[in-house]
Design an enzyme around this catalytic site. Structure first.
Site, PDB file in Angstrom:
ATOM      1  N   SER A 122      41.688  40.730  36.818  1.00 23.42           N
ATOM      2  CA  SER A 122      41.397  42.119  37.403  1.00 23.42           C
ATOM      3  C   SER A 122      42.783  42.872  37.499  1.00 23.42           C
ATOM      4  CB  SER A 122      40.322  41.862  38.517  1.00 23.42           C
ATOM      5  OG  SER A 122      39.860  43.297  38.912  1.00 23.42           O
TER       6      SER A 122
ATOM      7  N   TRP B 105      44.406  43.994  34.583  1.00 21.71           N
ATOM      8  CA  TRP B 105      43.298  44.857  33.828  1.00 21.71           C
ATOM      9  C   TRP B 105      43.655  46.303  34.317  1.00 21.71           C
ATOM     10  CZ3 TRP B 105      39.586  48.162  35.573  1.00 21.71           C
ATOM     11  CH2 TRP B 105      38.957  48.945  34.510  1.00 21.71           C
ATOM     12  N   HIS B 106      43.879  46.306  35.591  1.00 22.59           N
ATOM     13  CA  HIS B 106      44.366  47.764  36.107  1.00 22.59           C
ATOM     14  C   HIS B 106      45.590  47.979  35.903  1.00 22.59           C
ATOM     15  CE1 HIS B 106      40.457  46.778  38.555  1.00 22.59           C
ATOM     16  NE2 HIS B 106      40.396  48.087  38.440  1.00 22.59           N
ATOM     17  N   GLY B 107      46.795  47.457  35.829  1.00 26.47           N
ATOM     18  CA  GLY B 107      48.024  47.662  35.492  1.00 26.47           C
ATOM     19  C   GLY B 107      49.026  46.730  35.124  1.00 26.47           C
TER      20      GLY B 107
ATOM     21  N   PHE C  19      43.595  53.717  34.389  1.00 30.92           N
ATOM     22  CA  PHE C  19      43.510  52.202  34.177  1.00 30.92           C
ATOM     23  C   PHE C  19      42.622  51.574  32.954  1.00 30.92           C
ATOM     24  CE2 PHE C  19      43.281  53.217  38.923  1.00 30.92           C
ATOM     25  CZ  PHE C  19      44.638  52.909  39.209  1.00 30.92           C
TER      26      PHE C  19
END
Length: 480
Positions: free
Chosen positions: A302, A305-307, A480
């Protein structure tokens, strides 16, 4: 083009909704009525997305072509799923983690949705691959930018049944309520908080302890109202068309532990990782240690995935470790809303900071005794919250004559935001209340006066929002 722009509000959205209603009225009896509706959604959604530039529309086009090919091969030839999914992962990594290339908007969202589609197709959870149905699912503009990561069968079921709907005045009004409330969250609250957060994260070394608390809290609330506002606006658009959109946000700062937080924040992302990562890894079926390991993997992914930065990995693991601790202690025993909010806010510091060192410096300011010297808030930080429209109101009072006047706007915005988050009703609840009053007014004239007052207040809020659009930033989750 964004939801919070003049061209969207006054041109694009009215044309889109009018087109939906005209197709419902004049084409619903035709044999190809569903296809006509899909083509309108596809065309208008492509036009919406094209406003983000050649790179974004080009990347989306390449991604769709890849998945159309593999979707057809999986459906008709029953070939392996793995190359299709790997292609999506490589595509996402190329753009998301290549520092020399500007990342196309929404690439994470539509890539994940297409991975989910291929998996469902392979498992026969989707009956067949239909081109127009698939394109309407991927491109449907209310969800493509920030989600929800909508379930294929649910969203296509809504879109396919749209042709038979007859949208009432009540649906239009309730949809407008949701849209206006979401717009207000974004324009009037989130962006005001963002000015303070941006100043603070650009001047971390000069912050006092109180400054650091205000900055951390500002970003935590900014992100809340930004994401919440988008979800409300998207849901409002769908309601005006006669359909429901999956809930993706449900007052997460009212959560009493981290598990409950993730049941409320970005709900469909949690569902995606549970279905396609946690359960395939074994979920909770292979013992306690393996369960905790699977949880950490999910939150690590997670974060990634965001950065691409290390700060996102720290953020993900902070949530993962707290989820494990909550399980060890027991979610029923480990319930404290205040602690949960403070912990989530501290994790957001890593999410927002440019580096782990900056995040640690800001958090260190809060616990550093020397930073508490004077117990003051920087006037430069406070002035970031000084919105023109609020200051114009204050100028007709004696307040500007006092030495503390520069802090009034900041405290007003911060207190209002906290009250709305912790004690206020959600936009969906408020819209539901409006809907009930509308129904009462239709059957009993004495309720009409109150309904008119609410509509006038909403109209005033809408005017205030539109007058403030010139200073609006983009939605945070677009990045994102």
């Amino acid at each position: 083009m964004t939801f919070n722009s003049y061209i969207f509000i006054f041109v694009y959205l009215p044309v889109f909704i009018l087109g939906i209603h005209l197709i419902q009225r004049f084409f619903s009896t035709r044999d190809n009525a569903v296809v006509i509706m899909r083509l309108w959604i596809i065309a208008m959604s492509a036009l919406f997305f094209a406003g983000y530039g050649a790179l974004s529309i080009g990347a989306l086009f390449v991604s769709i072509i890849w998945n159309i090919i593999w979707g057809y091969l999986i459906d008709k030839k029953d070939i392996s799923l793995i190359p299709g999914v790997l292609g999506n992962v490589v595509f996402l990594c190329f753009f998301k983690y290549n520092g020399s290339i500007v990342m196309p908007v929404a690439v994470s969202f539509y890539t994940f949705q297409q991975i989910a589609f291929l998996v469902m197709l392979k498992k026969k959870e989707v009956e067949r691959f239909g081109l127009s149905e698939y394109l309407s699912y991927i491109l449907f503009f209310p969800k493509i930018m920030q989600g929800p990561l909508a379930d294929y069968k649910k969203i296509t079921g809504e879109l396919n049944s749209l042709i038979k709907k007859r949208v009432s005045a009540k649906d239009i009004l309730v949809g407008m309520v949701l849209f206006i409330l979401g717009l207000a969250k974004k324009v009037l609250i989130s962006d005001a908080l963002g000015l303070g957060a941006d100043y603070g994260y650009s001047n971390i070394q000069t912050l006092t302890a109180i400054d650091a608390i205000v900055v951390a809290l500002s970003y935590s609330l900014q992100l809340y109202f930004d994401f919440s506002g988008y979800c409300d606006m998207a849901e409002g658009i769908c309601r005006m068309c006669g359909m429901d959109l999956e809930i993706n946000f449900s007052s997460p700062y009212k959560a009493r532990n981290i598990a409950e937080f993730w049941d409320r924040w970005h709900i469909t992302l949690t569902r995606f990782f549970t279905k396609y990562v946690y359960i395939p890894l074994g979920g909770s079926r292979q013992g306690t240690v393996r369960t905790y390991f699977n949880i950490l993997i999910v939150f690590l992914l997670s974060g990634i995935w965001h950065g691409a930065g290390f700060t996102f990995i720290i953020w993900g693991l902070m949530h993962g470790f707290m989820m494990v601790i909550t399980r060890v202690v027991s979610p029923e025993r480990f319930k404290n809303r205040f602690f949960t909010f403070i912990y989530v806010t501290a994790a957001w510091v890593f999410f927002r900071a440019g580096s782990a060192a900056d995040a640690l410096t800001l958090l260190g300011k809060i616990v550093e005794p020397a930073a508490w010297s004077g117990f003051r808030i920087s006037i430069k930080l406070a002035e970031c919250f000084q919105l023109d429209e609020l200051w114009y109101v204050l100028k007709v009072t004696p307040i500007p004559g006092y030495s503390w006047s520069g802090y009034v706007c900041m405290w007003f915005i911060m207190i209002l935001a906290c009250l709305l988050v912790f004690a206020g009703k959600s936009a969906k609840e408020l819209a539901g209340g409006f809907e009930k009053r509308y129904e009462l007014a239709a059957g009993n004239g004495k309720h009409r006066g109150l309904l008119i007052i609410y509509m006038v207040l909403l109209a005033g809020l809408f005017v205030w929002c539109t007058l403030s659009l010139g200073r609006v930033s983009t939605f945070l989750y677009v990045n994102f």
